[in-house]
Design a protein around this motif. Structure first.
Motif, short mmCIF file in Angstrom:
data_model
loop_
_atom_site.label_atom_id
_atom_site.label_comp_id
_atom_site.label_asym_id
_atom_site.label_seq_id
_atom_site.Cartn_x
_atom_site.Cartn_y
_atom_site.Cartn_z
N ASP A 33 0.81 -1.21 0.00
CA ASP A 33 0.00 0.00 0.00
C ASP A 33 0.84 1.26 0.00
N THR A 34 2.01 1.18 0.53
CA THR A 34 2.71 2.42 0.82
C THR A 34 3.97 2.64 0.02
N GLU A 67 -7.84 -14.33 -3.14
CA GLU A 67 -6.48 -14.65 -2.70
C GLU A 67 -5.72 -13.43 -2.19
N LEU A 68 -6.35 -12.31 -2.25
CA LEU A 68 -5.67 -11.08 -1.82
C LEU A 68 -6.17 -10.65 -0.45
N GLU A 69 -5.30 -10.00 0.25
CA GLU A 69 -5.70 -9.43 1.53
C GLU A 69 -5.73 -7.92 1.41
N PHE A 70 -6.72 -7.33 1.97
CA PHE A 70 -6.88 -5.89 1.84
C PHE A 70 -6.95 -5.25 3.21
N ASP A 71 -6.31 -4.11 3.33
CA ASP A 71 -6.53 -3.33 4.55
C ASP A 71 -7.22 -2.00 4.22
N ASN A 72 -7.80 -1.96 3.04
CA ASN A 72 -8.53 -0.76 2.62
C ASN A 72 -9.85 -1.23 2.01
N ALA A 77 -13.38 -3.57 -2.27
CA ALA A 77 -14.63 -3.46 -3.04
C ALA A 77 -14.36 -3.27 -4.53
N ALA A 78 -13.24 -2.64 -4.85
CA ALA A 78 -12.92 -2.40 -6.26
C ALA A 78 -12.28 -3.60 -6.91
N CYS A 79 -11.79 -4.52 -6.12
CA CYS A 79 -11.02 -5.64 -6.66
C CYS A 79 -11.74 -6.40 -7.79
N PRO A 80 -12.99 -6.75 -7.63
CA PRO A 80 -13.63 -7.49 -8.72
C PRO A 80 -13.61 -6.74 -10.05
N SER A 81 -13.61 -5.40 -9.97
CA SER A 81 -13.62 -4.60 -11.20
C SER A 81 -12.22 -4.30 -11.70
N ILE A 82 -11.23 -4.60 -10.90
CA ILE A 82 -9.84 -4.30 -11.32
C ILE A 82 -9.05 -5.61 -11.43
#
Lengths: 568, 470
Positions: A33-34, A67-72, A77-82
């Motif tokens: 993320d950073t 398979e991804l981990e999100f801290d945002n 929520a955008a992952c399926p579209s990206i």
């Protein structure tokens, strides 16, 4: 012919010091993320993102988002579209991100010094947090609400405006919630002093529900504001001032129904006349400053009802997404909108949480350099969330940035008061500089910004981002003035980049344009632009009237009005 | 075709194209409406011009142009118009000639009551014909008047720029783009870009002078090349959507270059250069003819743009700003603000009637013969009491008949039936009377586009232009 110069790889140049990435300093567990991934500045910046764009490789593969981990929550929520569509947006490099956040949150483009100080050694999260803690974030946010409420002391008492503006500041400081803000604002004298009748409903809807009230809604809800009126009350510093009052006569028996609405439940907003038998009706008019808590509780019914609407948080989320991403991400990515609404609900209506989540999301931190084949049909274009955002700098922000680079004091506009009013003892308080030799506000900056759609008067002009012939003409005129005023202490001083006024070699001219460009955009001219820039250099060398000094001055102008500078 | 190639095409024609000069000889032809039942011809020509006034905020048009109604709808009464006038002239208008021109050796400008036979009135303009209710909210109404679509879209001035043959094929010499003059919330949307195409957007005549500076954005050729090189890469390295966005900036810069000589013409400094002359009129004469209000000066600038070949200019009028709410959106303060606003407009319309007849046109005759003067506004006004106003001395807009059915004028030599009134409303209810036509805003725009010889089928498929005025 391309210039003979070392090939810049932005990745190499910037990755080492920037953001704790690359070099591995700092937050090891937040690397994805950073730490900015630095794209090279070649012609196909986004090419790797869709190199397998037809690739369909995910058709029978597992859901990549699982398979991804999100801290945002935005990223999730955008992952399926990206990622779900096989896209891997490239992170913006440190300079691109720094400019984006600096302009969005602080209202100016950073200088090289500011980049070194505020961005270079920090992660993106740290940059966002740091900028959001500054008064300028509050100010740019207040400006947004000032536009929404169309603040103008030509219509409303300056003191009311100042107070409403301060409350907007509290909202973005996190000391009040959006719900509290709506309850206060929709019956605040700074709002009531601006609008009358059905417009009170209309502008409440615009500010807090993100849409226009229908005629039926306006008619049905207007009774909830029916008590409010104004009375002339000349102020020593504002001759045209009016005070906001509650005229209890408006809803006194037998007129109670005039203050009842059954549109959102059966609600009545009535304040009992303090002297019901008085012969002078003005004795039953109460100044808003003397209302007690119980009376305010009744009077704030409209705001309470508006804050209770289903799309109340959604409206703010859409506003924030548009503010930072420049497109209607709420509609484009409804899952993102919902995730942010949920977050806002969790956080009790804290707008800072929403802002931060967007600003640290993949939608915001990705680069806007993107390779896409030309296509005539817009329906075939890639969606905006497959790459980072691009926005046109607000006219005020552009002008303030150009002022700063030219070494001029940035006067700015007072977003509360497009036109300062005066009374018997002088002008009401404001933040404009004072005109030399007088007491009147100096509107030089405001007047220039208005030529491009900034610092609007909010009566006949409204904030807009202008492009086209006249905007280009205006920018040409203003940059000519500003570059001529730059001095040795200015961040961008065109004459200072010429070491030898007789040296018109290609290398010298390249050095001049790179220095001027760097002063404004922190890095030298990108390699992809070399061929086009080289053309200008060659023409200059062939033109006897083009001296190195003239070259540098023109370079200052054209860089300040370049697409690279204005679009960020 | 990509937006970049569109840009290239445009730039090539914005420069004076020798091959295009021949097109100046194309004769006007009769535009035949798509549906035979509407068989009245429209005098279409690419050499026609449009001057469009937008009364920003939603003007109460009925008291001006459909005045013979109940005092609730028109509290200003009526007055006689000139012979040949079928529509009822509002009592709100001044009826004495404007004398400012006399010291300059020109005749006094007749008031609207003496030239009302040169205006046609469409008395039942409606954004949504056939719908259960009218449009009563600003954003939707702005969508209609900006684009001809309820959901909005590219502004009509951008549409003209992107579709008018003078711009797509080249005109007789340098053709100035369509322009929008004004900053109102309902005016600037008429310039919403069509792709990368943006019309000239001028805040006002005075701001235009400041924007112009001393040398109209002059740059050496090499500097322009250097700048274009940087911008081209900024465009090339972005997504298609962003390419389109940034191209607007690049196109604007290219146009600054192309039109620099126009900008250097003192005639465009309508206030500061009284001796500036174009089309046979000095700026001093225009000031006397049109008046020196902002609307008068802005209209003078519009005439200058037309003189340089612009096909269409929109002029925003914010009305009398003394009203509390501002402009024509007189929810309060209308009692005092309305008459000055109406007469500010009338003054300019009367001046235009005079000025256009003095300006020789390249195609023969005068600009009057080749120009249509028209208006739009978001809606009319309603929600009023017996005295003609709401409780705040103003009026509102709910989409009920009083605000829904508007009375819009059209004037100019292209109008075939001047003085007539088309579409009548019930004087008590403001409902459309039985058997009377209703004119859709989109059909109205289709008429204006047809006059400019623009293929409307590609913009508003299936829409028939209003043609009753021809």
């Amino acid at each position: 012919m391309f210039r003979a110069r070392r090939r810049w790889s932005i990745a190499v140049v910037l990755a080492v010091p920037a953001c704790g990435g690359g070099g591995g300093s700092g937050d090891d567990d937040e690397k994805s993320d950073t730490s900015p991934t630095q794209p090279s500045d070649d012609d196909t910046p986004g090419a790797d993102a869709d190199s397998d764009d037809t690739g369909g490789g995910d058709s029978d593969a597992a859901d990549p988002c699982a398979e991804l981990e999100f801290d945002n929550v935005v990223d999730a929520a955008a992952c399926p579209s990206i990622q779900g569509e096989g896209q891997e947006p490239v992170e913006a490099d440190a300079i691109e991100f720094c400019r984006r956040a600096f302009i969005d949150l602080l209202g100016q483009s950073p200088t090289e010094v500011e980049y070194e100080r505020d961005c270079k050694w920090h992660t993106k999260d740290e940059i966002v947090d740091s900028f959001m803690d500054r008064p300028d974030y509050i100010r740019t946010s207040q400006r947004m609400w000032a536009d929404a409420f169309q603040m103008n002391s030509a219509v409303t008492h300056y003191g009311y405006i100042a107070d409403l503006d301060a409350i907007a500041g509290e909202l973005h400081a996190g000391t009040i919630t959006l719900t509290q803000f709506a309850e206060l604002a929709t019956t605040h004298p700074g709002f009531l002093g601006r609008w009358d009748g059905l417009d009170l409903v209309a502008f409440s809807f615009r500010a807090f529900l993100g849409r226009e009230a229908t005629p039926a809604e306006r008619l049905a809800l207007a009774p909830l504001w029916h008590l409010w009126e104004e009375r002339p009350a000349p102020d020593p510093m504002q001759a045209n001032a009016k005070r906001v009052v509650v005229d209890t006569n408006n809803c006194a028996s037998p007129n109670q129904s005039a203050c009842n609405s059954d549109f959102w439940g059966d609600r009545t907003v009535i304040i009992d006349p303090p002297m019901p038998d008085a012969s002078d009706p003005e004795l039953n008019v109460i100044d808003q400053s003397t209302l007690d808590d119980a009376q305010w509780q009744v009077l704030r019914t409209p705001g309470e009802l508006i804050a209770g609407q289903e799309n109340f948080f959604e409206s703010y989320v859409d506003r924030a997404l548009a503010r930072y991403l420049g497109y209607d991400a709420g509609a484009e990515l409804p899952l993102v909108r919902q995730a942010l609404v949920d977050l806002m609900t969790e956080q009790g209506g804290n707008v800072r949480a929403v802002d931060r989540e967007i600003l640290t999301s993949i939608l915001y931190t990705s680069t806007n350099r993107y390779d896409e084949a030309d296509a005539a049909d817009a329906a075939q274009w890639d969606p905006p969330y497959w790459h980072g955002p691009i926005k046109q700098m607000d006219a005020e922000d552009w002008l303030a940035s150009a002022y700063k680079l030219a070494g001029l004091e940035v006067a700015g506009c007072d977003h509360r008061y497009p036109e300062v009013q005066q009374g018997s003892v002088g002008f009401h308080p404001h933040t404009y500089p004072t005109a030399v030799g007088g007491t009147a506000p100096d509107y030089t900056f405001r007047d220039k910004a208005q030529l491009l759609g900034g610092c609007p008067d909010r009566i006949a002009q409204f904030r807009e981002s202008r492009t086209g012939l006249i905007a280009a003409l205006t920018q040409a005129t203003l940059t000519a003035e500003l570059c001529a005023m730059a001095s040795t202490t200015s961040p961008i001083y065109p004459l200072g980049v010429i070491t030898d006024p007789t040296d018109k070699s290609e290398a010298a001219l390249w050095d001049a344009i790179d220095q001027v460009y760097s002063a404004a955009l922190i890095r030298p001219v990108m390699d992809g632009a070399s061929e086009g820039a080289q053309n200008g250099i060659t023409l200059c060398r062939d033109d006897l009237d083009c001296t190195p000094t003239e070259f540098a001055v023109q370079a200052c102008r054209l860089v300040l009005k370049s697409a690279d500078f204005i679009y960020y | 075709m990509s937006n970049l190639s569109s840009k290239t095409r445009r730039r090539s024609f914005l420069k004076v194209g020798l091959g295009s000069i021949a097109t100046g000889a194309i004769a006007p032809h009769l535009w035949i409406p798509r549906i035979s039942k509407a068989a009245l011809p429209i005098p279409s020509s690419r050499h026609n011009h449009l001057i469009l006034f937008n009364l920003d905020g939603g003007a109460r048009t009925v008291p001006m142009f459909n005045a013979d109604v109940d005092p609730r709808w028109n509290p200003f009464g009526t007055q006689a118009g000139s012979p040949g006038t079928e529509w009822t002239v509002g009592g709100v208008f001044d009826n004495l000639p404007y004398q400012d021109t006399v010291p300059l050796g020109l005749p006094a400008i007749p008031p609207i009551t003496q030239i009302s036979h040169e205006f046609s009135i469409l008395g039942t303009i409606d954004h949504t014909p056939g719908a259960a209710t009218g449009v009563g909210d600003h954003p939707t109404a702005r969508n209609w008047i900006a684009s001809g679509f309820g959901e909005g879209g590219p502004g009509i001035m951008s549409r003209i720029y992107s579709t008018h043959r003078n711009y797509t094929e080249g005109g007789a010499g340098l053709v100035f783009p369509p322009a929008v003059i004004g900053t109102g919330n309902a005016t600037t949307p008429l310039g919403i870009p069509h792709g990368s195409i943006t019309p000239v957007m001028v805040p006002s005549h005075s701001d235009f002078v400041a924007q112009n500076g001393d040398n109209a954005g002059g740059q050496p050729k090499w500097a322009r090349a250097l700048e274009a090189g940087l911008d081209d890469y900024a465009i090339k390295s972005r997504s298609n959507a962003h390419k389109e966005q940034i191209s607007r900036l690049a196109n604007g810069k290219a146009n600054v270059e192309a039109f620099r000589n126009v900008f250097l013409d003192p005639a465009l400094k309508v206030e500061d250069e009284p001796n500036g002359t174009l089309n046979g009129l000095t700026n001093a004469q225009l000031a006397a003819i049109l008046g020196t209000t902002q609307l008068g000066r802005d209209t003078a600038l519009a005439l200058r743009f037309l003189g340089y070949g612009s096909a269409a200019v929109t002029i925003g009028h914010s009305g009398n700003l003394a009203a509390d709410v501002g402009g024509w959106d007189t929810h309060s303060g209308e009692m005092t603000a309305y008459a000055p606003s109406a007469n500010e407009l009338a003054r300019v319309l009367c001046g235009l009637n005079f000025a256009l007849k003095q300006m020789p046109h390249l195609d023969g005759g005068t600009y009057w013969d080749h120009t249509i003067i028209a208006m739009v506004t978001e809606f009319g006004r309603d929600n009023i009491l017996d005295n003609g106003y709401n409780s705040g001395g103003g009026s509102d807009h709910t989409g009920a008949p009083g605000s829904r059915y508007q009375a819009w004028f059209v004037s100019g030599g292209l109008v075939g039936k001047p003085g007539e009134h088309f579409g009548h409303t019930d004087p008590m209810t403001m409902e459309v009377m039985n058997g009377e036509p209703v004119f859709g805003t989109t059909n109205y725009y289709a008429m204006l586009f047809a006059l400019l010889d623009i293929d409307i089928e590609g913009i508003w498929p299936g829409i028939d232009p209003v043609n009753v005025i021809f």
